[in-house]
Design an enzyme around this catalytic site. Structure first.
Site, PDB file in Angstrom:
ATOM      1  N   ASN A 116       0.828  -1.202   0.000  1.00 11.64           N
ATOM      2  CA  ASN A 116       0.000   0.000   0.000  1.00 11.64           C
ATOM      3  C   ASN A 116       0.865   1.257   0.000  1.00 11.64           C
ATOM      4  O   ASN A 116       1.988   1.239   0.480  1.00 11.64           O
ATOM      5  CB  ASN A 116      -0.932   0.002   1.224  1.00 11.64           C
ATOM      6  CG  ASN A 116      -1.825  -1.224   1.256  1.00 11.64           C
ATOM      7  OD1 ASN A 116      -2.063  -1.851   0.225  1.00 11.64           O
ATOM      8  ND2 ASN A 116      -2.283  -1.596   2.439  1.00 11.64           N
ATOM      9  N   ASP A 148      -0.518   4.240   1.114  1.00  8.42           N
ATOM     10  CA  ASP A 148      -1.382   5.185   1.834  1.00  8.42           C
ATOM     11  C   ASP A 148      -0.809   5.688   3.152  1.00  8.42           C
ATOM     12  O   ASP A 148      -1.439   6.492   3.834  1.00  8.42           O
ATOM     13  CB  ASP A 148      -2.768   4.547   2.073  1.00  8.42           C
ATOM     14  CG  ASP A 148      -2.679   3.190   2.800  1.00  8.42           C
ATOM     15  OD1 ASP A 148      -3.525   2.316   2.515  1.00  8.42           O
ATOM     16  OD2 ASP A 148      -1.762   3.006   3.637  1.00  8.42           O
ATOM     17  N   HIS A 178       5.698  -0.630  -2.886  1.00  9.37           N
ATOM     18  CA  HIS A 178       5.266   0.160  -4.046  1.00  9.37           C
ATOM     19  C   HIS A 178       5.386   1.652  -3.792  1.00  9.37           C
ATOM     20  O   HIS A 178       4.767   2.461  -4.482  1.00  9.37           O
ATOM     21  CB  HIS A 178       3.808  -0.191  -4.421  1.00  9.37           C
ATOM     22  CG  HIS A 178       3.675  -1.592  -4.923  1.00  9.37           C
ATOM     23  ND1 HIS A 178       2.530  -2.342  -4.739  1.00  9.37           N
ATOM     24  CD2 HIS A 178       4.548  -2.402  -5.560  1.00  9.37           C
ATOM     25  CE1 HIS A 178       2.710  -3.543  -5.271  1.00  9.37           C
ATOM     26  NE2 HIS A 178       3.927  -3.611  -5.772  1.00  9.37           N
ATOM     27  N   CYS A 211      10.491  14.812  -8.940  1.00 10.22           N
ATOM     28  CA  CYS A 211      10.618  15.362 -10.294  1.00 10.22           C
ATOM     29  C   CYS A 211      11.198  14.311 -11.243  1.00 10.22           C
ATOM     30  O   CYS A 211      12.237  13.715 -10.963  1.00 10.22           O
ATOM     31  CB  CYS A 211      11.533  16.591 -10.272  1.00 10.22           C
ATOM     32  SG  CYS A 211      11.835  17.242 -11.923  1.00 10.22           S
ATOM     33  N   CYS A 232      14.805  16.089 -12.492  1.00  6.95           N
ATOM     34  CA  CYS A 232      15.978  16.333 -11.625  1.00  6.95           C
ATOM     35  C   CYS A 232      15.914  15.549 -10.326  1.00  6.95           C
ATOM     36  O   CYS A 232      16.794  15.682  -9.474  1.00  6.95           O
ATOM     37  CB  CYS A 232      16.087  17.835 -11.314  1.00  6.95           C
ATOM     38  SG  CYS A 232      14.847  18.421 -10.144  1.00  6.95           S
ATOM     39  N   CYS A 266       8.037  20.789 -11.458  1.00  5.81           N
ATOM     40  CA  CYS A 266       9.109  21.034 -10.485  1.00  5.81           C
ATOM     41  C   CYS A 266       9.464  22.519 -10.436  1.00  5.81           C
ATOM     42  O   CYS A 266       9.662  23.156 -11.491  1.00  5.81           O
ATOM     43  CB  CYS A 266      10.340  20.219 -10.896  1.00  5.81           C
ATOM     44  SG  CYS A 266      11.806  20.482  -9.891  1.00  5.81           S
ATOM     45  N   CYS A 325      13.382  22.850 -11.740  1.00  3.67           N
ATOM     46  CA  CYS A 325      13.833  22.668 -13.139  1.00  3.67           C
ATOM     47  C   CYS A 325      12.681  22.643 -14.136  1.00  3.67           C
ATOM     48  O   CYS A 325      12.902  22.539 -15.344  1.00  3.67           O
ATOM     49  CB  CYS A 325      14.630  21.347 -13.272  1.00  3.67           C
ATOM     50  SG  CYS A 325      13.573  19.887 -13.280  1.00  3.67           S
ATOM     51  N   THR A 330      -4.640  -9.255   0.753  1.00  3.25           N
ATOM     52  CA  THR A 330      -3.978  -9.164  -0.551  1.00  3.25           C
ATOM     53  C   THR A 330      -4.329 -10.365  -1.425  1.00  3.25           C
ATOM     54  O   THR A 330      -4.435 -11.476  -0.951  1.00  3.25           O
ATOM     55  CB  THR A 330      -2.435  -9.035  -0.414  1.00  3.25           C
ATOM     56  OG1 THR A 330      -1.845  -8.961  -1.721  1.00  3.25           O
ATOM     57  CG2 THR A 330      -1.826 -10.175   0.372  1.00  3.25           C
ATOM     58  N   ASN A 380      -8.205 -12.640   5.343  1.00  6.38           N
ATOM     59  CA  ASN A 380      -8.791 -12.072   4.126  1.00  6.38           C
ATOM     60  C   ASN A 380     -10.280 -12.385   4.155  1.00  6.38           C
ATOM     61  O   ASN A 380     -10.685 -13.401   4.709  1.00  6.38           O
ATOM     62  CB  ASN A 380      -8.123 -12.695   2.880  1.00  6.38           C
ATOM     63  CG  ASN A 380      -8.341 -11.883   1.621  1.00  6.38           C
ATOM     64  OD1 ASN A 380      -9.454 -11.419   1.377  1.00  6.38           O
ATOM     65  ND2 ASN A 380      -7.288 -11.686   0.828  1.00  6.38           N
TER      66      ASN A 380
HETATM   67  N1  APR Z   1     -10.382  -7.113   5.057  1.00  3.45           N
HETATM   68  C1  APR Z   1      -9.481  -8.011   4.593  1.00  3.45           C
HETATM   69  N2  APR Z   1      -9.273  -8.257   3.273  1.00  3.45           N
HETATM   70  C2  APR Z   1     -10.024  -7.548   2.402  1.00  3.45           C
HETATM   71  C3  APR Z   1     -11.006  -6.603   2.811  1.00  3.45           C
HETATM   72  C4  APR Z   1     -11.155  -6.395   4.211  1.00  3.45           C
HETATM   73  N3  APR Z   1     -12.052  -5.517   4.696  1.00  3.45           N
HETATM   74  N4  APR Z   1     -11.584  -6.080   1.689  1.00  3.45           N
HETATM   75  C5  APR Z   1     -10.991  -6.658   0.638  1.00  3.45           C
HETATM   76  N5  APR Z   1     -10.069  -7.559   1.064  1.00  3.45           N
HETATM   77  C6  APR Z   1      -9.156  -8.383   0.255  1.00  3.45           C
HETATM   78  C7  APR Z   1      -9.720  -8.884  -1.044  1.00  3.45           C
HETATM   79  O1  APR Z   1     -10.355 -10.140  -0.843  1.00  3.45           O
HETATM   80  C8  APR Z   1      -8.443  -9.029  -1.894  1.00  3.45           C
HETATM   81  O2  APR Z   1      -7.813 -10.277  -1.649  1.00  3.45           O
HETATM   82  O3  APR Z   1      -8.071  -7.553  -0.091  1.00  3.45           O
HETATM   83  C9  APR Z   1      -7.544  -7.919  -1.360  1.00  3.45           C
HETATM   84  C10 APR Z   1      -7.525  -6.696  -2.252  1.00  3.45           C
HETATM   85  O4  APR Z   1      -6.934  -7.090  -3.450  1.00  3.45           O
HETATM   86  P1  APR Z   1      -6.225  -6.009  -4.376  1.00  3.45           P
HETATM   87  O5  APR Z   1      -7.112  -4.824  -4.532  1.00  3.45           O
HETATM   88  O6  APR Z   1      -5.729  -6.731  -5.575  1.00  3.45           O
HETATM   89  O7  APR Z   1      -5.016  -5.509  -3.476  1.00  3.45           O
HETATM   90  P2  APR Z   1      -3.524  -5.997  -3.462  1.00  3.45           P
HETATM   91  O8  APR Z   1      -3.431  -7.480  -3.401  1.00  3.45           O
HETATM   92  O9  APR Z   1      -2.856  -5.230  -2.387  1.00  3.45           O
HETATM   93  O10 APR Z   1      -2.973  -5.475  -4.900  1.00  3.45           O
HETATM   94  C11 APR Z   1      -1.586  -5.519  -5.092  1.00  3.45           C
HETATM   95  O11 APR Z   1      -1.901  -4.326  -7.169  1.00  3.45           O
HETATM   96  O12 APR Z   1      -2.730  -2.628  -8.503  1.00  3.45           O
HETATM   97  C12 APR Z   1      -1.645  -3.041  -7.755  1.00  3.45           C
HETATM   98  O13 APR Z   1      -0.071  -1.613  -6.788  1.00  3.45           O
HETATM   99  C13 APR Z   1      -1.364  -2.101  -6.605  1.00  3.45           C
HETATM  100  O14 APR Z   1      -0.403  -2.635  -4.448  1.00  3.45           O
HETATM  101  C14 APR Z   1      -1.425  -3.004  -5.370  1.00  3.45           C
HETATM  102  C15 APR Z   1      -1.173  -4.369  -5.959  1.00  3.45           C
END
Ligand code: APR
Length: 250
Positions: free
Chosen positions: A101, A103, A118, A126, A129, A147, A150, A188, A213
């Protein structure tokens, strides 16, 4: 034994623990995930975050980047899952957070050892530069921003599609995968390389895997030893309860 008690036992018997987080941990902070029914990629074209497209059409790419990552993300606050990881770090029970993330919510929750695979949206860099600006120093009403030193195009300091992962972060993440006894995966899909290769590397080096998840991911059947099907806050609050560690209020 409840699944949370099992998770707590795994934490207690691990010497080195890494949390590996994705967009799902920030959903309860109001930040939509990228994938899934109401994910960002169902509303916006990911090509906008392709580095070559951004450099060719910054006047098209930047307004959407501003809308997603600055107008919208900017107001998000850490939730109980971010705070729980910070408390576990303070208690010496989590050594590192590797996050996909951008954020900044892990740092705002108090986590210190955070590897941002990421990058981070708080800074703009920039493209000519390499001058670096905190986002508060830049007027994002002027699109695209340039920038002051530059005149080069400013780019958010996060990894666009087609860009390399920051080398230091990649190397340190691989090292944690090689050394950790336990990885806690939170929110994820495991769909985006090379980040998605880190948990399987940890598994191959003998780490146990706890996954939190709301839905099964690419990891669940393949490497997860314990799958807690829950929202990130529910899962982490359940783990903290089972560990007998109070979670301070916001
Ligand atoms: N709690 C836990 N898990 C959750 C929740 C929640 N409230 N809501 C959604 N999820 C899970 C979904 O089931 C999914 O597995 O979070 C995951 C979100 O998936 P993505 O949006 O693909 O996120 P991520 O795996 O971090 O993506 C990886 O993809 O686009 C690029 O750079 C971007 O860092 C990102 C990367």
């Amino acid at each position: 034994m409840s699944i949370y008690k099992k998770a707590a036992e795994m934490v207690k018997h691990s010497g080195r623990i890494t949390a590996f987080t994705g967009a799902g941990i920030s959903v309860e902070s109001g930040i939509p995930p990228f994938r899934g029914d109401d994910g960002l990629w169902s509303k916006y074209d990911p090509a906008l975050l392709d580095i070559n497209y951004f450099r060719a059409y910054p006047e098209k790419s930047w307004p959407v980047i501003k809308e997603i990552f600055y107008d919208f993300f900017g107001k998000a606050k850490p939730n109980a899952a971010h705070r729980a990881l910070a408390v576990l770090e303070k208690n010496g029970m989590v050594q590192t957070v590797i996050t996909q993330n951008i954020d900044n919510l892990h740092q705002e929750a108090g986590s210190k050892e955070v590897y941002e695979f990421h990058g981070n949206s708080q800074y703009l860099i920039c493209d000519s530069c390499a001058g670096r600006y905190h986002v508060s120093e830049v007027n994002l009403d002027e699109m695209p921003p340039y920038c002051r030193q530059c005149g080069g195009l400013l780019k958010p300091d996060f990894v666009f599609f087609g860009e390399a992962i920051p080398q230091g972060v990649y190397a340190r993440s691989v090292r944690e995968a090689q050394l950790s006894d336990l990885f806690i995966l939170i929110g994820t899909t495991g769909e985006v390389v090379p980040a998605s290769m880190i948990p399987p590397l940890a598994k191959s080096r003998g780490a146990s895997i706890i996954e939190i998840n709301i839905d099964p991911s690419n990891y669940t059947e393949r490497i997860s030893d314990l799958f807690i099907q829950a929202k990130a806050t529910e899962g982490m609050i359940g783990l903290m309860d089972a560990l007998g560690i109070p979670l301070p209020p916001e």
